[in-house]
Design a protein around this motif. Structure first.
Motif, PDB file in Angstrom:
ATOM      1  N   TYR A   1       9.484   4.772   6.581  1.00 38.49           N
ATOM      2  CA  TYR A   1       8.533   4.158   7.512  1.00 38.49           C
ATOM      3  C   TYR A   1       8.163   2.791   6.986  1.00 38.49           C
ATOM      4  O   TYR A   1       7.584   2.658   5.906  1.00 38.49           O
ATOM      5  N   LEU A   2       8.506   1.765   7.749  1.00 38.95           N
ATOM      6  CA  LEU A   2       8.247   0.384   7.351  1.00 38.95           C
ATOM      7  C   LEU A   2       7.109  -0.172   8.204  1.00 38.95           C
ATOM      8  O   LEU A   2       7.208  -0.250   9.429  1.00 38.95           O
ATOM      9  N   LEU A   3       6.028  -0.547   7.540  1.00 39.62           N
ATOM     10  CA  LEU A   3       4.846  -1.079   8.216  1.00 39.62           C
ATOM     11  C   LEU A   3       4.629  -2.510   7.767  1.00 39.62           C
ATOM     12  O   LEU A   3       4.507  -2.791   6.568  1.00 39.62           O
TER      13      LEU A   3
ATOM     14  N   ILE B   1       6.811   2.107   3.234  1.00 38.06           N
ATOM     15  CA  ILE B   1       6.880   0.765   2.662  1.00 38.06           C
ATOM     16  C   ILE B   1       5.978  -0.140   3.502  1.00 38.06           C
ATOM     17  O   ILE B   1       6.098  -0.170   4.730  1.00 38.06           O
ATOM     18  N   VAL B   2       5.079  -0.867   2.852  1.00 41.07           N
ATOM     19  CA  VAL B   2       4.219  -1.822   3.550  1.00 41.07           C
ATOM     20  C   VAL B   2       4.696  -3.229   3.210  1.00 41.07           C
ATOM     21  O   VAL B   2       4.802  -3.594   2.035  1.00 41.07           O
ATOM     22  N   PHE B   3       4.993  -4.000   4.243  1.00 41.80           N
ATOM     23  CA  PHE B   3       5.482  -5.372   4.084  1.00 41.80           C
ATOM     24  C   PHE B   3       4.321  -6.334   4.315  1.00 41.80           C
ATOM     25  O   PHE B   3       3.701  -6.327   5.368  1.00 41.80           O
ATOM     26  N   TYR B   4       4.038  -7.152   3.304  1.00 37.61           N
ATOM     27  CA  TYR B   4       2.900  -8.084   3.368  1.00 37.61           C
ATOM     28  C   TYR B   4       3.386  -9.505   3.144  1.00 37.61           C
ATOM     29  O   TYR B   4       4.193  -9.770   2.251  1.00 37.61           O
ATOM     30  N   HIS B   5       2.892 -10.457   3.945  1.00 34.79           N
ATOM     31  CA  HIS B   5       3.264 -11.870   3.759  1.00 34.79           C
ATOM     32  C   HIS B   5       2.071 -12.777   4.060  1.00 34.79           C
ATOM     33  O   HIS B   5       2.197 -13.837   4.676  1.00 34.79           O
TER      34      HIS B   5
END
Length: 218
Positions: A79-81, A126-130
């Protein structure tokens, strides 16, 4: 129930468009998954899932993609958030657990596992932060929401506390003070002769205790 999609933002579209390409997704996960997970999953089995689990009021700030993957030969999910906002979300661990539970519930309902033995699939989050802030300032551990981690583990890393009146005798329940009548009624609620089971406790001192309570003011 899945959220109704609002108009996606450009970064939402770019994120989803890119990582819905399985070749890009495989390369991405090869560098982002923990080593012990990479040794158990077969990324060649990666498949896109169509659902989103984000609430409608959060869609402009978050995007998600769900993949099915083989985990030691069994179905599992990645799960990609993605967090599409300049400032990080302090409630991210809580939000993430909410989404994971939605996925598990979806899986149970679709497979009708509730009719038999339930073995939930692993979900690898997985949490994607930018965001603008380079150092992520908030905890990524759900336990940190609670004052005492020891209490948290005793409450939530253990079987839940079950109150089962069905396997207790009326005599045992009658020793439970002011809760006795409530429990006996609930235990016998599906029986036709409910009143007959209440007769023995009508003579107990428990009635005096209940009568002394100022229930009218509650």
């Amino acid at each position: 129930m899945m959220a109704t999609k609002s108009t996606p933002t450009s970064h939402d579209l770019f994120f989803k468009y890119s990582l819905r390409d399985l070749d890009i997704a495989k390369d991405y996960f090869k560098t982002k998954l923990p080593a012990f997970i990479k040794s158990k999953v077969n990324l060649e089995t990666l498949k896109l899932q169509p659902d989103s689990f984000i609430e409608s009021d959060a869609e402009t700030r978050f995007a998600d993609i769900l993949y099915e993957v083989s985990f030691e030969g069994e179905p599992a999910y990645i799960y990609l958030l993605a967090e599409h906002q300049s400032k990080p979300d302090r409630l991210m661990p809580l939000r993430l657990w909410n989404y994971l539970c939605k996925i598990w519930m979806r899986d149970v309902e679709r497979s009708q596992k509730s009719k038999g033995d339930i073995k939930l699939p692993y979900i690898i989050p997985i949490v994607f932060y930018h965001g603008k802030q380079k150092v992520y300032p908030y905890s990524m551990d759900f336990e940190d929401y609670f004052e005492d981690k020891a209490v948290f583990r005793k409450l939530y890393h253990a079987p839940f506390n079950l109150v089962n009146v069905s396997d207790q005798t009326d005599e045992e329940l009658a020793t439970h003070g002011c809760a006795a009548i409530l429990e006996i009624i609930q235990k016998r609620i599906f029986e036709k002769e409910l009143i007959s089971h209440l007769k023995p406790i009508l003579e107990l001192d428990i009635l005096k205790e209940i009568d002394s309570l100022d229930l009218a003011s509650k």
